[in-house]
Design an enzyme around this catalytic site. Sequence first.
Site, mmCIF file in Angstrom:
data_model
loop_
_atom_site.group_PDB
_atom_site.id
_atom_site.type_symbol
_atom_site.label_atom_id
_atom_site.label_comp_id
_atom_site.label_asym_id
_atom_site.label_seq_id
_atom_site.Cartn_x
_atom_site.Cartn_y
_atom_site.Cartn_z
ATOM 1 N N GLU A 1 -3.482 4.103 2.394
ATOM 2 C CA GLU A 1 -3.660 4.243 3.532
ATOM 3 C C GLU A 1 -3.962 5.766 3.906
ATOM 4 O O GLU A 1 -2.901 6.519 3.234
ATOM 5 C CB GLU A 1 -2.746 3.858 4.627
ATOM 6 C CG GLU A 1 -2.930 3.843 5.949
ATOM 7 C CD GLU A 1 -1.706 3.111 6.770
ATOM 8 O OE1 GLU A 1 -0.734 2.997 6.203
ATOM 9 O OE2 GLU A 1 -1.883 3.289 8.172
ATOM 10 N N HIS B 1 0.794 -1.181 0.007
ATOM 11 C CA HIS B 1 0.193 -0.180 0.069
ATOM 12 C C HIS B 1 0.900 1.371 0.116
ATOM 13 O O HIS B 1 1.963 1.351 0.320
ATOM 14 C CB HIS B 1 -0.843 0.192 1.154
ATOM 15 C CG HIS B 1 -0.522 0.158 2.608
ATOM 16 N ND1 HIS B 1 -0.018 -1.002 3.424
ATOM 17 C CD2 HIS B 1 -0.061 1.343 3.258
ATOM 18 C CE1 HIS B 1 0.501 -0.457 4.419
ATOM 19 N NE2 HIS B 1 0.387 0.912 4.308
#
Lengths: 134, 134
Positions: free
Chosen positions: A130, A79
């Site tokens: 995120e 991520h």
Amino acid sequence: MLGRLAHVAIAVADLDAASEVYRSRLGATVSAPRALPEHGVRVVLVDLPNTRIELMAPLGEDSPIAKFVAAHPRGAVHHLCFEVDDILAARQRVTEAGGHVLGGGCPMPGAHGKSVLFLDPRDCAGVLIELEEA
Amino acid sequence: MLGRLAHVAIAVADLDAASEVYRSRLGATVSAPRALPEHGVRVVLVDLPNTRIELMAPLGEDSPIAKFVAAHPRGAVHHLCFEVDDILAARQRVTEAGGHVLGGGCPMPGAHGKSVLFLDPRDCAGVLIELEEA
């Protein structure tokens, strides 16, 4: 809304080998490994002048990255983490623009103690994102 | 040796849709698309306070990212680009530490006119790494 790129998270099976790649082969400053049992990972931080790479390996039987690592045994980018000033305002913007927040949409304490949310990669050009309150 | 993270490259099939994700959903500053026919890509730059995201889509029939995008139709992180002070010294360090440089090992002009090399992801925790002379 989108602030600094806080880190790029790379999930790997062998944390020591990945650390050694960044330390010896690429000449970066690499931390000692740290276990985060509440997040089901062991992490090593690679410090760069402007951001950070986080190398992560599964910890424990229920690690949330176990399946990902099984699918990418050599390692892969897991991520991207971006800072935002206000996590609730960020959530509102994302959802009003048709995006989806994973895990019920409630900000949780992330690996660094800050409030974080994860956005559905299907809404974000295939990449898990995120958001972390700075 | 490893300097700033110059950019994170995300390869996508639909450049306009990916730009719109970063512009509207995530509230970032996004450039107009630019065609780089000599590199077989169209790119959009997403400016962040500390680094950049490069959204790339295939251009032309022989695009070097065509297969990658076919394998990841929603999009995925294609490579990470790190700055180095001296591209030949970086190559020496990588190869002496057992790493492999792709494409014959000769630095080439990258998309931004600087000398670049790509490192074999099998040596780099599964991630394709571009080194760019700063």
